[in-house]
Design an enzyme around this catalytic site. Structure first.
Site, short mmCIF file in Angstrom:
data_model
loop_
_atom_site.label_atom_id
_atom_site.label_comp_id
_atom_site.label_asym_id
_atom_site.label_seq_id
_atom_site.Cartn_x
_atom_site.Cartn_y
_atom_site.Cartn_z
CE LYS A 147 49.85 73.15 32.68
NZ LYS A 147 51.00 74.02 32.97
CG ASN A 148 51.74 74.02 29.12
OD1 ASN A 148 51.31 74.47 30.18
ND2 ASN A 148 52.50 72.95 29.05
CB CYS A 184 58.92 73.85 40.98
SG CYS A 184 59.39 73.24 39.38
NE ARG A 195 59.97 74.90 35.44
CZ ARG A 195 58.65 74.83 35.24
NH1 ARG A 195 57.87 74.33 36.16
NH2 ARG A 195 58.12 75.29 34.13
CG ASP A 225 54.85 69.05 29.71
OD1 ASP A 225 54.63 70.04 29.00
OD2 ASP A 225 55.62 69.08 30.69
NE ARG A 275 49.27 74.80 39.39
CZ ARG A 275 50.57 74.66 39.11
NH1 ARG A 275 51.32 73.85 39.82
NH2 ARG A 275 51.12 75.33 38.13
#
Ligand code: EPZ
Length: 437
Positions: free
Chosen positions: A23-24, A119, A124, A309, A402
């Site tokens: 994803k990243n 968030c 952030r 993560d 997501r």
């Protein structure tokens, strides 16, 4: 009725599974196609909600996008991109939208985004992005919720990041590849996903080199061409799947996992007592779980340190390990809130000044209703549910969708009792718990 992830206790997760694209890596690489005006083809693209959101963003800017979800092939024609304004509803859905700023400034000398909110992980801010864009000649005006950036001419400068921010490194690099002269980024982030972006930019014709200790040099070129690229496999999905086997006493083989991108994480799994077998040139990982794992401590750090993560899923493994573990989260200021959900399942965890968790291993966890606060917490709670007695209902399934490409199906193929379906639940998710990251 609310869609939830239903997890039943499962012993001995085992088998072979292949990873999806990261994803990243894919989100920023999709944004980078705005730097050329051609037909780009990306392969090994994960079929996740965030990818669909980035597709909407690119289409809003005028790109023509076709996603063959079955074969994971994404075609992005950026020859028709005419707009540089990102709508608030897209910005609010996904913070990674901020990554179009650099390409839009390079393409149009202008960008308009709505400020990405904070968030659950913390405030952030994007000050490292904005402060350095200003250094290269961009002026910003805020009108309401909108931030309008514009420049007469982007300048090639020597820039230093006070923190190796992944997004700031990526945004500044993308704004520099078409800027005449040499741009230097000191104290850059060099996560594998950043390196995958550099690979794509070089394939487009950009002139980029990486100098020790963490410096990126970019020599601007006049134009960039369209690109074909296969997205890097997701090391974070690899870590999550390995932990699913570790937590349930199973064994798993991931033939397309790059062990060389997970050194510290794998070292910690071995310290727990699990057996790790790595294939030729690090190109596959097998884990055989040990029956009584020992607790380990770690602190998260920028790559190649322990990945933030994987902090939440690894923390779950400590709740059932023998001994006491200390986990310190140094990357985000508020990324331990999943411990409150794990405490509901019987985990013994103390939170120290918001960034350190002290975990005493227990014999068992008990399934109950829990709420996922972000993408990685949703994965962690699923892992906890696999280990816990009884049934666990994980709310906040949109985070799970997501961040991963059908991770529930992957786990089911390894024997996990997991499904996503609508459930009558005891109480709605408190609004503040559902902010996107
Ligand atoms: C990227 O976020 C990833 N997201 C994150 O993954 C990942 O956790 C993070 O890098 C760190 O590895 C994507 O790539 C889409 P940062 P990013 O800028 O770029 C502070 C996931 O679950 N900061 O390296 O936003 C920031 O608040 C997500 O997949 C500033 O203060 O991360 C944080 O505390 C979560 N000012 C720290 O730096 C800035 O201008 C690291 O942030 C920018 C960041």
């Amino acid at each position: 009725m609310q869609e939830c992830i239903i997890v039943e206790q499962t012993h001995n997760i085992e088998g072979e599974i292949s990873l999806s694209g990261a994803k990243n890596a894919v989100l920023v690489i999709m944004a980078s196609t705005l730097l050329n005006s051609g037909k780009n083809t990306l392969r090994n693209v994960p079929n996740s909600e965030d990818v669909l959101c980035m597709i909407n963003l690119l289409e809003e800017l005028g790109a023509q996008v076709n996603f063959d979800q079955l074969n994971k092939v994404l075609e992005i024609d950026t020859s028709t991109v005419i707009n540089y304004k990102v709508s608030p509803n897209i910005m609010k859905k996904m913070r990674a939208s901020v990554l179009v700023m650099g390409p839009l400034l390079a393409r149009f000398s202008k960008t308009e985004i709505s400020l990405p909110g904070g968030c659950v992980l913390g405030k952030r801010p994007i000050n490292y992005h904005l402060d350095n864009f200003k250094k290269v000649g961009v002026t910003f005006e805020q009108s309401g919720d909108y931030l309008v950036g514009s420049t007469n001419k982007l300048l090639a400068k020597r820039l230093a990041l006070e923190y190796p921010s992944v997004g700031a490194t990526e945004n500044l690099m993308m704004s520099a590849v078409l800027t005449q002269g040499k741009t230097t980024i000191v104290n850059a982030a060099l996560e594998p996903e950043v390196l995958d972006l550099i690979e794509v930019l070089k394939r487009m014709g950009a002139k980029i080199s990486i100098l020790p200790p963490a410096t990126i040099e970019i020599e601007g070129v006049n134009t960039l061409n369209a690109v074909e690229h296969s997205i890097l496999c997701d090391r974070l999905e690899a870590g999550s799947l390995l932990l699913a086997a570790a937590i349930t006493g199973g064994n798993i083989h991931i033939p397309n996992a790059s062990a060389n991108l997970l050194d510290v994480f794998l070292m910690k799994l071995e310290e727990m007592g699990h057996s790790i077998l790595i294939g030729q040139n690090g190109q596959s990982i097998r884990l055989m779980a040990c029956k009584s794992p020992k607790a380990v401590s770690f602190k998260t750090a920028p790559y190649p340190g322990f990945p933030t993560d994987l902090q939440a899923p690894m923390l779950v493994a400590q709740t059932l390990a023998e001994g006491v573990s200390e986990i310190e989260e140094t990357v985000f200021e508020n990324r331990l809130i999943h411990i409150f959900e794990l405490q509901k399942m019987g985990a013994k965890i103390i939170l120290e000044n918001n960034n350190k968790a002290i975990i005493t291993g227990v014999k068992e966890l008990v399934g109950t209703e829990v709420v996922a606060s972000d993408i990685r917490a949703s994965c962690a709670l699923v892992l906890a549910g696999l280990a816990a007695n009884g049934k666990t209902i994980v709310k906040g399934v949109h985070h799970f969708k997501r961040g991963y490409d059908a991770l529930d199906q992957k786990l089911r193929s390894l024997g996990a009792q997991i499904k996503i379906e609508k459930q009558d639940i005891l109480q709605d998710i408190p609004k503040e718990k559902t902010l996107e990251i």
